[in-house]
Design a protein around this motif. Structure first.
Motif, PDB file in Angstrom:
ATOM      1  N   UNK A   1       0.147   0.513   7.584  1.00 47.21           N
ATOM      2  CA  UNK A   1      -0.478   1.724   7.034  1.00 47.21           C
ATOM      3  C   UNK A   1       0.015   2.014   5.615  1.00 47.21           C
ATOM      4  N   UNK A   2       1.279   1.691   5.367  1.00 47.44           N
ATOM      5  CA  UNK A   2       1.912   1.998   4.088  1.00 47.44           C
ATOM      6  C   UNK A   2       1.486   1.063   2.957  1.00 47.44           C
ATOM      7  N   UNK A   3       1.133  -0.173   3.282  1.00 44.92           N
ATOM      8  CA  UNK A   3       0.825  -1.170   2.246  1.00 44.92           C
ATOM      9  C   UNK A   3      -0.234  -0.715   1.242  1.00 44.92           C
ATOM     10  N   UNK A   4      -1.426  -0.274   1.671  1.00 39.31           N
ATOM     11  CA  UNK A   4      -2.411   0.174   0.671  1.00 39.31           C
ATOM     12  C   UNK A   4      -1.966   1.433  -0.084  1.00 39.31           C
ATOM     13  N   UNK A   5      -1.211   2.291   0.574  1.00 34.22           N
ATOM     14  CA  UNK A   5      -0.706   3.504  -0.075  1.00 34.22           C
ATOM     15  C   UNK A   5       0.281   3.129  -1.178  1.00 34.22           C
ATOM     16  N   UNK A   6       1.156   2.189  -0.876  1.00 37.60           N
ATOM     17  CA  UNK A   6       2.134   1.723  -1.868  1.00 37.60           C
ATOM     18  C   UNK A   6       1.421   1.111  -3.070  1.00 37.60           C
ATOM     19  N   UNK A   7       0.430   0.277  -2.807  1.00 37.08           N
ATOM     20  CA  UNK A   7      -0.323  -0.358  -3.896  1.00 37.08           C
ATOM     21  C   UNK A   7      -1.019   0.682  -4.772  1.00 37.08           C
ATOM     22  N   UNK A   8      -1.644   1.676  -4.142  1.00 35.81           N
ATOM     23  CA  UNK A   8      -2.330   2.740  -4.890  1.00 35.81           C
ATOM     24  C   UNK A   8      -1.379   3.519  -5.785  1.00 35.81           C
ATOM     25  N   UNK A   9      -0.126   3.645  -5.345  1.00 36.14           N
ATOM     26  CA  UNK A   9       0.856   4.436  -6.076  1.00 36.14           C
ATOM     27  C   UNK A   9       1.773   3.597  -6.975  1.00 36.14           C
ATOM     28  N   UNK A  10       1.506   2.300  -7.067  1.00 37.71           N
ATOM     29  CA  UNK A  10       2.273   1.435  -7.960  1.00 37.71           C
ATOM     30  C   UNK A  10       3.717   1.220  -7.544  1.00 37.71           C
ATOM     31  N   UNK A  11       3.962   1.256  -6.235  1.00 38.31           N
ATOM     32  CA  UNK A  11       5.307   1.016  -5.725  1.00 38.31           C
ATOM     33  C   UNK A  11       5.253  -0.133  -4.728  1.00 38.31           C
ATOM     34  N   UNK A  12       6.426  -0.676  -4.410  1.00 37.80           N
ATOM     35  CA  UNK A  12       6.488  -1.704  -3.377  1.00 37.80           C
ATOM     36  C   UNK A  12       7.260  -1.158  -2.183  1.00 37.80           C
ATOM     37  N   UNK A  13       6.977  -1.715  -1.026  1.00 38.23           N
ATOM     38  CA  UNK A  13       7.688  -1.329   0.184  1.00 38.23           C
ATOM     39  C   UNK A  13       8.996  -2.112   0.207  1.00 38.23           C
TER      40      UNK A  13
END
Length: 154
Positions: free
Chosen positions: A14-26
Motif C-alpha cells: 500500500x505504501x509503495x505508490x504513496x512513497x513514489x508520489x511523495x518522492x521518498x523511498x521506503x
C-alpha cells in the motif's frame, strides 16, 4: 508467513505508490507490540533527508489506504518517520548503501568477552558481515548479530 510478516508486506504494498508520489523511498515497515500497544511503523527516506511535511503527507495517505483495506485485526498506532541517524541496518539494501560507513554491531553472545564492536562495514553476504576495526578485520555470522546500525559520531 506470520501475522506480523503479512501485515508488514501488505502495508509495504500500500505504501509503495504513496512513497513514489511523495518522492521518498521506503526504508522499512515494522509491526511490533510494545507494552500493551501494537505499532505499525513505516520508515521513509530520501537522499537529502525527510522532514515533518514528508512524514505527515505519507502518514495521511497511508492511514486512508489502511482504513480502506482494513486487514489488520488489532487496534494499532500508525507512525511514519525517518529511520534516523543511527538507523538499524536490517536488509541487504541497507548494508549495500552503508558499505564504507562506520557501524556498530551488537552480538547475542560475547566474543572475546565483548558483545559490541564498532568498525567500517567492509563486506557482507548471506551468512556473514565483515567490519574493519581499528585493530583488525572481523567477520561475524549473521545469526550471531542481534543488531547492526550506523555509528553516531559526535
Amino acid at each position: 508467513m506470520s501475522k506480523r510478516e503479512t501485515y508488514e508486506a501488505k502495508t509495504e504494498e500500500l505504501l509503495l505508490p504513496i512513497a513514489e508520489e511523495n518522492g521518498v523511498e521506503i526504508y522499512d515497515v515494522e509491526y511490533v507490540k510494545e507494552g500493551s500497544d501494537w505499532y505499525l511503523r513505516a520508515y521513509i527516506d530520501k537522499p537529502d533527508g525527510v522532514n515533518i511535511g514528508d512524514c505527515e503527507a505519507v502518514s495521511r495517505a497511508l492511514s486512508d489506504k489502511l482504513d480502506e483495506a482494513d486487514f489488520i485485526e488489532d487496534a494499532y498506532i500508525l507512525e511514519v518517520s525517518s529511520p534516523g541517524l543511527g538507523r538499524t541496518l536490517k536488509k541487504d539494501k541497507h548494508l549495500e548503501k552503508s558499505l564504507g560507513e562506520e557501524v556498530e554491531i551488537r552480538l547475542y553472545k560475547p566474543v572475546d568477552k565483548c558483545r559490541e564492536f564498532t568498525g567500517v562495514l567492509k563486506s557482507y553476504d548471506a551468512d556473514s558481515i565483515t567490519i574493519d576495526t581499528a585493530e583488525k578485520e572481523m567477520t561475524f555470522a549473521r545469526k550471531e548479530i542481534a543488531l547492526i546500525r550506523l555509528a553516531l559520531d559526535f
